[in-house]
Design a protein around this motif. Structure first.
Motif, PDB file in Angstrom:
ATOM      1  N   GLU A  68      46.558  42.380  37.759  1.00  0.00           N
ATOM      2  CA  GLU A  68      46.704  41.448  36.646  1.00  0.00           C
ATOM      3  C   GLU A  68      46.048  40.118  36.993  1.00  0.00           C
ATOM      4  O   GLU A  68      45.795  39.819  38.164  1.00  0.00           O
ATOM      5  CB  GLU A  68      48.187  41.240  36.312  1.00  0.00           C
ATOM      6  CG  GLU A  68      48.994  40.613  37.433  1.00  0.00           C
ATOM      7  CD  GLU A  68      50.456  40.423  37.056  1.00  0.00           C
ATOM      8  OE1 GLU A  68      50.771  40.337  35.856  1.00  0.00           O
ATOM      9  OE2 GLU A  68      51.290  40.354  37.972  1.00  0.00           O
ATOM     10  N   THR A  71      46.501  34.203  32.643  1.00  0.00           N
ATOM     11  CA  THR A  71      45.790  33.948  31.384  1.00  0.00           C
ATOM     12  C   THR A  71      46.020  32.548  30.821  1.00  0.00           C
ATOM     13  O   THR A  71      45.183  32.018  30.103  1.00  0.00           O
ATOM     14  CB  THR A  71      46.201  34.985  30.322  1.00  0.00           C
ATOM     15  OG1 THR A  71      47.629  34.977  30.185  1.00  0.00           O
ATOM     16  CG2 THR A  71      45.744  36.383  30.748  1.00  0.00           C
ATOM     17  N   SER A  87      50.423  36.392  32.013  1.00  0.00           N
ATOM     18  CA  SER A  87      49.511  37.307  32.701  1.00  0.00           C
ATOM     19  C   SER A  87      48.924  38.323  31.724  1.00  0.00           C
ATOM     20  O   SER A  87      49.403  38.496  30.595  1.00  0.00           O
ATOM     21  CB  SER A  87      50.248  38.049  33.823  1.00  0.00           C
ATOM     22  OG  SER A  87      50.892  39.202  33.331  1.00  0.00           O
ATOM     23  N   SER A  88      47.899  39.006  32.201  1.00  0.00           N
ATOM     24  CA  SER A  88      47.230  40.021  31.396  1.00  0.00           C
ATOM     25  C   SER A  88      48.071  41.278  31.233  1.00  0.00           C
ATOM     26  O   SER A  88      47.723  42.160  30.449  1.00  0.00           O
ATOM     27  CB  SER A  88      45.886  40.378  32.035  1.00  0.00           C
ATOM     28  OG  SER A  88      46.091  40.838  33.365  1.00  0.00           O
ATOM     29  N   LYS A  89      49.173  41.399  31.948  1.00  0.00           N
ATOM     30  CA  LYS A  89      50.058  42.553  31.812  1.00  0.00           C
ATOM     31  C   LYS A  89      51.219  42.276  30.854  1.00  0.00           C
ATOM     32  O   LYS A  89      52.164  43.064  30.765  1.00  0.00           O
ATOM     33  CB  LYS A  89      50.597  42.986  33.182  1.00  0.00           C
ATOM     34  CG  LYS A  89      49.529  43.503  34.124  1.00  0.00           C
ATOM     35  CD  LYS A  89      50.107  44.216  35.319  1.00  0.00           C
ATOM     36  CE  LYS A  89      50.615  45.602  34.959  1.00  0.00           C
ATOM     37  NZ  LYS A  89      51.013  46.382  36.156  1.00  0.00           N
ATOM     38  N   GLU A 124      47.740  48.306  27.025  1.00  0.00           N
ATOM     39  CA  GLU A 124      47.698  47.240  28.024  1.00  0.00           C
ATOM     40  C   GLU A 124      46.797  46.091  27.581  1.00  0.00           C
ATOM     41  O   GLU A 124      47.084  44.929  27.864  1.00  0.00           O
ATOM     42  CB  GLU A 124      47.239  47.792  29.372  1.00  0.00           C
ATOM     43  CG  GLU A 124      47.423  46.813  30.516  1.00  0.00           C
ATOM     44  CD  GLU A 124      47.278  47.465  31.881  1.00  0.00           C
ATOM     45  OE1 GLU A 124      46.650  46.837  32.754  1.00  0.00           O
ATOM     46  OE2 GLU A 124      47.789  48.570  32.072  1.00  0.00           O
ATOM     47  N   SER A 128      48.285  41.958  26.578  1.00  0.00           N
ATOM     48  CA  SER A 128      47.919  40.801  27.394  1.00  0.00           C
ATOM     49  C   SER A 128      48.225  39.509  26.650  1.00  0.00           C
ATOM     50  O   SER A 128      47.869  39.344  25.483  1.00  0.00           O
ATOM     51  CB  SER A 128      46.425  40.853  27.744  1.00  0.00           C
ATOM     52  OG  SER A 128      46.022  39.683  28.421  1.00  0.00           O
ATOM     53  N   SER A 130      47.608  35.871  25.698  1.00  0.00           N
ATOM     54  CA  SER A 130      46.446  34.981  25.735  1.00  0.00           C
ATOM     55  C   SER A 130      46.834  33.506  25.775  1.00  0.00           C
ATOM     56  O   SER A 130      46.027  32.666  26.154  1.00  0.00           O
ATOM     57  CB  SER A 130      45.540  35.239  24.533  1.00  0.00           C
ATOM     58  OG  SER A 130      46.244  35.058  23.321  1.00  0.00           O
ATOM     59  N   ASP A 145      49.987  37.477  21.913  1.00  0.00           N
ATOM     60  CA  ASP A 145      49.196  38.599  22.392  1.00  0.00           C
ATOM     61  C   ASP A 145      48.215  38.960  21.280  1.00  0.00           C
ATOM     62  O   ASP A 145      48.041  38.188  20.334  1.00  0.00           O
ATOM     63  CB  ASP A 145      50.072  39.778  22.826  1.00  0.00           C
ATOM     64  CG  ASP A 145      50.995  40.278  21.717  1.00  0.00           C
ATOM     65  OD1 ASP A 145      50.560  40.319  20.551  1.00  0.00           O
ATOM     66  OD2 ASP A 145      52.158  40.628  22.020  1.00  0.00           O
TER      67      ASP A 145
END
Length: 288
Positions: A68, A71, A87-89, A124, A128, A130, A145
Motif C-alpha cells: 500500500e 494517499t 492509504s491505497s488499501k 481494491e 483506495s 484519495s 474513495d
C-alpha cells in the motif's frame, strides 16, 4: 505594458522526499507542518528549511513486499499532536506524536470490512482513499474513495456513520474507466464551515454537495458555456437507462475528460472554489 505578476518563494523546504508529495498540512500550533509522499510523512518547522523529522515510514526493506501507499494526510484542527493519513488499501490511520517519535504504530485505524460476495477485479482500486479531511470541530473525518464519500466518527473505528454515493451509476462502467485510466483519478472532498455539508467532485464537471442534516444532495455543473456572474445554477440529474427526461443527462453522454478533482470551502462563508481542468470557478450561495 500589461501588469505581470510573478511569485517568488520566501522559503524552500527541499530534498526531503523521494516521491511526489501528495499532501501538505499546517499544524494548529502555527509552528510546524507536515508533508507526505507515497511512503513517508515528514514533520517540518516553519523556520527550519534544511531539516525535517520523519514521523511515518511505510517503506519495506524489500520494495517487492510493498502492499500500500500513503494517499493523503492532515493534522487535527485543534490537537497539535494528532494527525491522520489514508492509504491505497482503504484504511485511515490516526496517529499521536506524543506516543513515539516514529508513528509506525497507529492509535486508531478506521476501516470498513469488505463484503466478500461483492469482491471483483476493481474492488481494491475503487476502495483506495484519495482524500481525508478532519471536520472543523475535530470530531469527524470525511474520506473519499472512487465511488463514495464517507463520514467517520473518531470514537467509532469499525464503520462510517454516514456514506454518500457520489456517482454509483458508474459502477457498471468500471471496465471502460479502467481502460481510459479514469478509475485512478483522485478526487478531493471538503467540509462547509459549519460541518453540515460535504462537497466533492465528479465527471462532466459535476459538483456534488451532501446535506448531512436533511440527508439530501444536489448535483451542479461547472461550465464556462452556461455560467455568467449571478446566474443561479440548476440541479442536474443523470439517467441510467430507459427514457430520459428533459432535464436529465444520459450516463452514456458524460464527458470523462471534464472532471472536478480539487475542491475547497471557505471556512466562514458559503463560498466554494472548484478547479476543473484548467479553469477555476467560484460559487456563492444566494443568501450570502
Amino acid at each position: 505594458m500589461d501588469l505581470m505578476v510573478e511569485a517568488s518563494p520566501r522559503r524552500i523546504f527541499a530534498n526531503a522526499h523521494t516521491y511526489h508529495i501528495n499532501s501538505i498540512s499546517l499544524n494548529s500550533d502555527q509552528q510546524t507542518f507536515m508533508s507526505a509522499d507515497d511512503l513517508r510523512i515528514n514533520l517540518w518547522h516553519l523556520e527550519i528549511t534544511d531539516q525535517s523529522f520523519n514521523i511515518v515510514d511505510i517503506k519495506p526493506a524489500n520494495m517487492e513486499e510493498l502492499t500500500e501507499v500513503i494517499t493523503a494526510a492532515e493534522f487535527h484542527p485543534k490537537n497539535c499532536s494528532s494527525f491522520v493519513y489514508s492509504s491505497s488499501k482503504g484504511s485511515i490511520r490516526l496517529c499521536d506524536m506524543r506516543q513515539r517519535a516514529l508513528c509506525d504504530q497507529h492509535a486508531k485505524m478506521f476501516e470498513e470490512p469488505e463484503d466478500p460476495s461483492s469482491r471483483n477485479f476493481f474492488s481494491e482500486i475503487i476502495s483506495s482513499v484519495s482524500d481525508v479531511k478532519f471536520s472543523n470541530d475535530g470530531r469527524y473525518l470525511v474520506t473519499r474513495d472512487y465511488l463514495n464519500v464517507k463520514v467517520w466518527d473518531l470514537q467509532m473505528e469499525s464503520k462510517p456513520v454516514e456514506t454518500y454515493q457520489v456517482h454509483e451509476y458508474l459502477r457498471s462502467k468500471l471496465c471502460s474507466l479502467y481502460e481510459n485510466d479514469c478509475i485512478f483519478d483522485k478526487f478531493e472532498c471538503a467540509w462547509s464551515g459549519n460541518d453540515r455539508y460535504v462537497m466533492t467532485g465528479s465527471y462532466n464537471n459535476f459538483l456534488r454537495i451532501f446535506d448531512r442534516e436533511n440527508n439530501k444532495d444536489v448535483t451542479l455543473e461547472a461550465s464556462r458555456e452556461n455560467i455568467k456572474p449571478r446566474t443561479v445554477l440548476k440541479s442536474k440529474k443523470v439517467c441510467i437507462g430507459g427514457r430520459k427526461k428533459k432535464d436529465e443527462i444520459s450516463v452514456d453522454s458524460l464527458d470523462f475528460q471534464r472532471k472536478i478533482l480539487h475542491t475547497a470551502w471557505h471556512p466562514h462563508q458559503n463560498v466554494l472554489a472548484i478547479a476543473a481542468t484548467n479553469n477555476l470557478y467560484l460559487f456563492q450561495s444566494k443568501d450570502t
